[in-house]
Design an enzyme around this catalytic site. Structure first.
Site, PDB file in Angstrom:
ATOM      1  N   SER A  23       0.834  -1.208   0.000  1.00 39.75           N
ATOM      2  CA  SER A  23       0.000   0.000   0.000  1.00 39.75           C
ATOM      3  C   SER A  23       0.870   1.260   0.000  1.00 39.75           C
ATOM      4  O   SER A  23       1.862   1.352   0.729  1.00 39.75           O
ATOM      5  CB  SER A  23      -0.898   0.017   1.242  1.00 39.75           C
ATOM      6  N   SER A  25      -0.563   4.133   0.731  1.00 36.69           N
ATOM      7  CA  SER A  25      -1.275   5.072   1.599  1.00 36.69           C
ATOM      8  C   SER A  25      -0.427   5.586   2.774  1.00 36.69           C
ATOM      9  O   SER A  25      -0.470   6.783   3.068  1.00 36.69           O
ATOM     10  CB  SER A  25      -2.568   4.438   2.119  1.00 36.69           C
ATOM     11  N   LYS A  74     -13.171  -4.378   1.316  1.00 35.17           N
ATOM     12  CA  LYS A  74     -14.008  -3.220   0.986  1.00 35.17           C
ATOM     13  C   LYS A  74     -15.507  -3.520   1.028  1.00 35.17           C
ATOM     14  O   LYS A  74     -16.295  -2.654   1.390  1.00 35.17           O
ATOM     15  CB  LYS A  74     -13.637  -2.663  -0.401  1.00 35.17           C
ATOM     16  N   ASP A 110     -13.317   6.837  -3.264  1.00 37.30           N
ATOM     17  CA  ASP A 110     -12.792   6.548  -4.609  1.00 37.30           C
ATOM     18  C   ASP A 110     -13.574   7.319  -5.673  1.00 37.30           C
ATOM     19  O   ASP A 110     -13.009   7.714  -6.699  1.00 37.30           O
ATOM     20  CB  ASP A 110     -12.889   5.047  -4.927  1.00 37.30           C
ATOM     21  N   GLY A 134     -13.945  -3.411 -17.337  1.00 34.89           N
ATOM     22  CA  GLY A 134     -13.860  -4.105 -16.048  1.00 34.89           C
ATOM     23  C   GLY A 134     -15.148  -3.975 -15.258  1.00 34.89           C
ATOM     24  O   GLY A 134     -15.895  -2.991 -15.418  1.00 34.89           O
ATOM     25  N   GLY A 136     -15.142  -4.866 -11.712  1.00 32.17           N
ATOM     26  CA  GLY A 136     -14.770  -5.052 -10.306  1.00 32.17           C
ATOM     27  C   GLY A 136     -15.138  -3.834  -9.457  1.00 32.17           C
ATOM     28  O   GLY A 136     -15.943  -2.993  -9.854  1.00 32.17           O
ATOM     29  N   GLY A 137     -14.517  -3.758  -8.279  1.00 33.24           N
ATOM     30  CA  GLY A 137     -14.835  -2.694  -7.320  1.00 33.24           C
ATOM     31  C   GLY A 137     -14.555  -1.303  -7.871  1.00 33.24           C
ATOM     32  O   GLY A 137     -15.358  -0.371  -7.701  1.00 33.24           O
ATOM     33  N   TYR A 234      -1.697   3.159 -11.507  1.00 32.53           N
ATOM     34  CA  TYR A 234      -0.696   4.209 -11.266  1.00 32.53           C
ATOM     35  C   TYR A 234       0.740   3.688 -11.322  1.00 32.53           C
ATOM     36  O   TYR A 234       1.674   4.491 -11.264  1.00 32.53           O
ATOM     37  CB  TYR A 234      -0.964   4.956  -9.942  1.00 32.53           C
ATOM     38  N   GLY A 255      -3.809   7.079 -12.960  1.00 34.57           N
ATOM     39  CA  GLY A 255      -4.502   6.779 -11.706  1.00 34.57           C
ATOM     40  C   GLY A 255      -3.913   7.429 -10.468  1.00 34.57           C
ATOM     41  O   GLY A 255      -4.470   7.304  -9.379  1.00 34.57           O
TER      42      GLY A 255
END
Ligand code: NAP
Length: 292
Positions: A23, A25, A74, A110, A134, A136-137, A234, A255
């Protein structure tokens, strides 16, 4: 690396995920925290799926200020929260959790992160078509973002017919449903020619498979003039997908800004103050070895 001064009063923030070692973050949040002089620290918090309820109870016990949520938690965290924002309900996933008087509250930043670079484009989106690769989430956050922009037509492309049907069905009760359609990859060539906004929400082209692209240069050549091509990936920066988009004359968005802006929105919720998105962006660019 910035060394934060930790005191007896230092508040704890973090990101839960499994795995969480990769991550980015902690890099951007701790850079912003240091720049603000806030007395808190943001840590990676590895939590296995089977330990999620115990971890959340433990966070309550130790008075954690809040946390980010990444894969695979998530969706799973939603029933463990006492409040879930409308946008997170629509997306079906939470990426940011904070303490509320009734317990843990969650939202999905997001969508805000995805929208930030698009809002700078100052377009009338109501006459545009978006094609999203896509199911997905991340694709769900992009669909919710496109609906906020009031995009006329939202076309989602996937490789599994059952998942496409489930994706379409999951929005049946929302106002987004009327604008949304789902398509297989075979339909992509026809969709591209009316795609004012083309978004890659698949991991195709992501490190380490950096030579891959979900759309070929020949297909990209059919984009309408002035199209925006947005890759949620990204790393690498830019991707092959964005390089061929630029070569075909499209506006390319990577991204990284979404990552920065979703993080800035989360930190603002936790600290209840304006946060320096520029510091967060710069810390990530430096960490990833990108030009300032
Ligand atoms: P996810 O839930 O795993 O969904 C990935 C989607 O891509 C699924 O629909 C999957 O199809 C499809 N896919 C995977 N490999 C494919 C292939 N080879 N060909 C065609 N389709 C393929 O992942 P996610 O969380 O949505 O993330 C998607 C991407 O967005 C990742 O690269 C992630 O890093 C990026 N992301 C970026 C940000 C940001 O802040 N910039 C935020 C979130 C996500 P199947 O279901 O059929 O496997």
């Amino acid at each position: 690396m910035t060394i934060l001064a930790i005191t007896g009063k230092t508040k704890l923030l973090g990101v839960i995920g499994h795995p969480v070692e990769h991550s980015l973050s902690p890099v951007m949040h701790n850079a912003a925290i240091a720049s603000l002089g806030a007395d808190c620290i943001y840590l990676p918090l590895p939590v296995k799926p089977e330990n999620l309820p115990a971890a959340i109870a433990g966070f309550s016990a130790i008075g954690l200020l809040g946390f980010s949520v990444t894969i695979p938690h998530k969706q799973a965290i939603v029933p463990l929260l006492s409040e879930v924002s409308p946008v997170a309900r629509a997306v079906g996933a939470v990426n940011t959790v904070w303490r509320s008087p009734s317990g843990w509250a969650g939202t999905n930043t997001d969508v805000q992160g995805f929208l930030a670079p698009l809002l700078e484009q100052q377009r009338d989106w109501s006459q545009t078509s978006a094609v999203i690769l896509g199911t997905g989430g991340a694709s769900r956050a992009v669909v919710a973002g496109c609906a906020e922009l009031d995009v006329r037509e939202i076309c989602v492309v996937g490789r599994d017919r059952d998942k496409l049907a489930a994706f379409q069905h999951s929005w049946a009760d929302s106002s987004i449903s009327a604008a949304l359609s789902t398509h297989t990859w075979e339909e992509l060539p026809q969709l591209i020619s009316r795609s004012h906004l083309l978004v890659n929400a698949t991991p195709v082209g992501m490190y380490p498979k950096v030579d891959e692209t979900p759309v070929t240069a020949a297909q990209m050549a059919h984009l309408p003039a002035g199209a925006i091509v947005y890759d949620l990936i990204y790393t690498p920066n830019p991707t092959v997908f964005l390089n061929i988009a630029r070569d075909s004359g499209a506006i390319a968005i990577d991204g990284l800004e979404m990552l920065v802006q979703q993080g800035a929105a989360a930190l603002q919720i936790w600290l209840q103050q304006q946060v320096p998105a520029g510091v967060m962006r710069q810390s990530l660019r430096q960490h990833l070895g990108l030009a300032p």
